[in-house]
Design a protein around this motif. Structure first.
Motif, PDB file in Angstrom:
ATOM      1  N   UNK A   4      -7.423 100.491 -13.315  1.00 34.37           N
ATOM      2  CA  UNK A   4      -7.990 101.717 -13.896  1.00 34.37           C
ATOM      3  C   UNK A   4      -9.502 101.826 -13.728  1.00 34.37           C
ATOM      4  N   UNK A   5     -10.197 100.700 -13.723  1.00 35.01           N
ATOM      5  CA  UNK A   5     -11.660 100.738 -13.637  1.00 35.01           C
ATOM      6  C   UNK A   5     -12.123 101.101 -12.227  1.00 35.01           C
ATOM      7  N   UNK A   6     -13.218 101.847 -12.124  1.00 35.82           N
ATOM      8  CA  UNK A   6     -13.768 102.152 -10.797  1.00 35.82           C
ATOM      9  C   UNK A   6     -14.134 100.865 -10.049  1.00 35.82           C
ATOM     10  N   UNK A   7     -14.069 100.909  -8.735  1.00 35.59           N
ATOM     11  CA  UNK A   7     -14.329  99.722  -7.911  1.00 35.59           C
ATOM     12  C   UNK A   7     -15.698  99.110  -8.190  1.00 35.59           C
ATOM     13  N   UNK A   8     -16.689  99.921  -8.455  1.00 29.97           N
ATOM     14  CA  UNK A   8     -18.039  99.420  -8.718  1.00 29.97           C
ATOM     15  C   UNK A   8     -18.168  98.671 -10.039  1.00 29.97           C
ATOM     16  N   UNK A   9     -17.151  98.741 -10.880  1.00 32.72           N
ATOM     17  CA  UNK A   9     -17.192  98.067 -12.183  1.00 32.72           C
ATOM     18  C   UNK A   9     -16.443  96.741 -12.156  1.00 32.72           C
ATOM     19  N   UNK A  10     -16.040  96.287 -10.992  1.00 31.18           N
ATOM     20  CA  UNK A  10     -15.294  95.040 -10.865  1.00 31.18           C
ATOM     21  C   UNK A  10     -16.258  93.913 -10.526  1.00 31.18           C
ATOM     22  N   UNK A  11     -16.012  92.685 -10.916  1.00 34.40           N
ATOM     23  CA  UNK A  11     -14.901  92.246 -11.744  1.00 34.40           C
ATOM     24  C   UNK A  11     -15.200  92.485 -13.221  1.00 34.40           C
ATOM     25  N   UNK A  12     -14.164  92.579 -13.987  1.00 37.90           N
ATOM     26  CA  UNK A  12     -14.302  92.757 -15.431  1.00 37.90           C
ATOM     27  C   UNK A  12     -13.693  91.548 -16.130  1.00 37.90           C
ATOM     28  N   UNK A  13     -14.351  91.100 -17.182  1.00 39.98           N
ATOM     29  CA  UNK A  13     -13.837  90.011 -18.015  1.00 39.98           C
ATOM     30  C   UNK A  13     -13.166  90.668 -19.219  1.00 39.98           C
ATOM     31  N   UNK A  14     -11.852  90.520 -19.344  1.00 40.71           N
ATOM     32  CA  UNK A  14     -11.081  91.172 -20.402  1.00 40.71           C
ATOM     33  C   UNK A  14     -10.620  90.115 -21.409  1.00 40.71           C
ATOM     34  N   UNK A  15     -10.982  90.319 -22.682  1.00 42.67           N
ATOM     35  CA  UNK A  15     -10.588  89.417 -23.759  1.00 42.67           C
ATOM     36  C   UNK A  15      -9.771  90.214 -24.778  1.00 42.67           C
ATOM     37  N   UNK A  16      -8.669  89.617 -25.258  1.00 45.19           N
ATOM     38  CA  UNK A  16      -7.758  90.332 -26.140  1.00 45.19           C
ATOM     39  C   UNK A  16      -7.494  89.519 -27.399  1.00 45.19           C
ATOM     40  N   UNK A  17      -7.494  90.193 -28.549  1.00 48.73           N
ATOM     41  CA  UNK A  17      -6.970  89.584 -29.774  1.00 48.73           C
ATOM     42  C   UNK A  17      -6.101  90.630 -30.465  1.00 48.73           C
ATOM     43  N   UNK A  18      -5.735  90.389 -31.713  1.00 41.31           N
ATOM     44  CA  UNK A  18      -4.814  91.302 -32.403  1.00 41.31           C
ATOM     45  C   UNK A  18      -5.405  92.683 -32.650  1.00 41.31           C
ATOM     46  N   UNK A  19      -6.717  92.776 -32.810  1.00 42.21           N
ATOM     47  CA  UNK A  19      -7.350  94.044 -33.148  1.00 42.21           C
ATOM     48  C   UNK A  19      -8.052  94.730 -31.983  1.00 42.21           C
ATOM     49  N   UNK A  20      -8.461  93.957 -30.973  1.00 42.75           N
ATOM     50  CA  UNK A  20      -9.439  94.499 -30.029  1.00 42.75           C
ATOM     51  C   UNK A  20      -9.215  93.987 -28.614  1.00 42.75           C
ATOM     52  N   UNK A  21      -9.552  94.849 -27.659  1.00 38.94           N
ATOM     53  CA  UNK A  21      -9.661  94.474 -26.252  1.00 38.94           C
ATOM     54  C   UNK A  21     -11.139  94.636 -25.911  1.00 38.94           C
ATOM     55  N   UNK A  22     -11.769  93.570 -25.460  1.00 37.08           N
ATOM     56  CA  UNK A  22     -13.175  93.634 -25.076  1.00 37.08           C
ATOM     57  C   UNK A  22     -13.273  93.520 -23.563  1.00 37.08           C
ATOM     58  N   UNK A  23     -13.932  94.501 -22.956  1.00 30.76           N
ATOM     59  CA  UNK A  23     -14.090  94.540 -21.508  1.00 30.76           C
ATOM     60  C   UNK A  23     -15.576  94.358 -21.213  1.00 30.76           C
ATOM     61  N   UNK A  24     -15.911  93.256 -20.544  1.00 26.63           N
ATOM     62  CA  UNK A  24     -17.300  93.000 -20.152  1.00 26.63           C
ATOM     63  C   UNK A  24     -17.394  93.194 -18.645  1.00 26.63           C
ATOM     64  N   UNK A  25     -18.176  94.174 -18.252  1.00 29.20           N
ATOM     65  CA  UNK A  25     -18.344  94.520 -16.848  1.00 29.20           C
ATOM     66  C   UNK A  25     -19.518  93.751 -16.264  1.00 29.20           C
ATOM     67  N   UNK A  26     -19.391  93.326 -15.024  1.00 31.61           N
ATOM     68  CA  UNK A  26     -20.485  92.652 -14.329  1.00 31.61           C
ATOM     69  C   UNK A  26     -21.086  93.659 -13.367  1.00 31.61           C
ATOM     70  N   UNK A  27     -22.376  93.938 -13.539  1.00 34.34           N
ATOM     71  CA  UNK A  27     -23.041  94.896 -12.648  1.00 34.34           C
ATOM     72  C   UNK A  27     -24.132  94.164 -11.875  1.00 34.34           C
ATOM     73  N   UNK A  28     -24.619  94.810 -10.832  1.00 30.89           N
ATOM     74  CA  UNK A  28     -25.621  94.191  -9.962  1.00 30.89           C
ATOM     75  C   UNK A  28     -26.858  93.796 -10.747  1.00 30.89           C
ATOM     76  N   UNK A  29     -27.360  92.625 -10.425  1.00 27.07           N
ATOM     77  CA  UNK A  29     -28.578  92.123 -11.050  1.00 27.07           C
ATOM     78  C   UNK A  29     -29.773  92.922 -10.534  1.00 27.07           C
TER      79      UNK A  29
END
Length: 173
Positions: A17-42
């Motif tokens: 679902x994420x645009x190609x420029x937003x890859x890779x994404x670090x996805x963390x899941x628990x019972x309440x939340x999905x956290x998506x941390x995007x890696x962008x160019x330095x």
């Protein structure tokens, strides 16, 4: 408990679902939340940030802030879809080089019962000014355990996932 199957489904959905420029994404899941941390160019080394750690840190924070504002509408749309699909709040963050920040993530209340010796530990942290309240002191303790016992916790999570997989293959009730 979050199963490996759910983890793979959610991670796969965001990868698609994420645009190609937003890859890779670090996805963390628990019972309440999905956290998506995007890696962008330095940020690129320029005369303004060359040789200065403080300037480089601020340049990265600025890049993160700009990305947050520029992508807000698109992130909100993706979050709405994921929240409907997985029934969890979606929170976002970004990593730019060594800089990592989270935006509007969930601080879920957790009820616990503590005996006096444990309460005294929390009260000592509050009295010493390390924490503002027992809740802050408890959160501080949890962060400290997470930092110092990260490998052990990762091994424990892996073992729990294996047990869940074995249970899923067993006879149904």
């Amino acid at each position: 408990m979050i199963t490996e199957e759910l983890r793979e489904r959610v991670t796969g959905w965001f990868a698609g679902r994420l645009p190609a420029g937003w890859q890779p994404a670090d996805v963390t899941i628990d019972r309440e939340e999905i956290t998506v941390v995007l890696t962008i160019d330095d940020v690129e080394a320029t005369a303004a940030v060359e040789g200065s750690e403080a300037a480089l840190a601020e340049a990265r924070a600025g890049r993160a802030s700009a990305f947050r504002e520029e992508t807000r509408e698109q992130r909100m749309e993706i979050a709405r879809e994921a929240q409907h699909r997985y029934e969890r709040t979606v929170s976002w963050g970004v990593r730019v080089g060594e800089h990592r920040e989270l935006w509007t993530h969930v601080a879920a209340p957790v009820m616990t019962r503590l005996r006096q010796p444990q309460r005294l530990v929390l009260d000592t942290l509050v009295d010493a000014g390390v924490a503002r309240s027992r809740a802050d002191a408890l959160a501080w303790c949890v962060r400290l355990v997470g930092q110092h016992e990260g490998d052990w916790l990762a091994e424990l999570r892996e073992a729990m996932t294996t047990v869940a997989d074995v249970r899923a293959k067993g006879p149904s009730a």
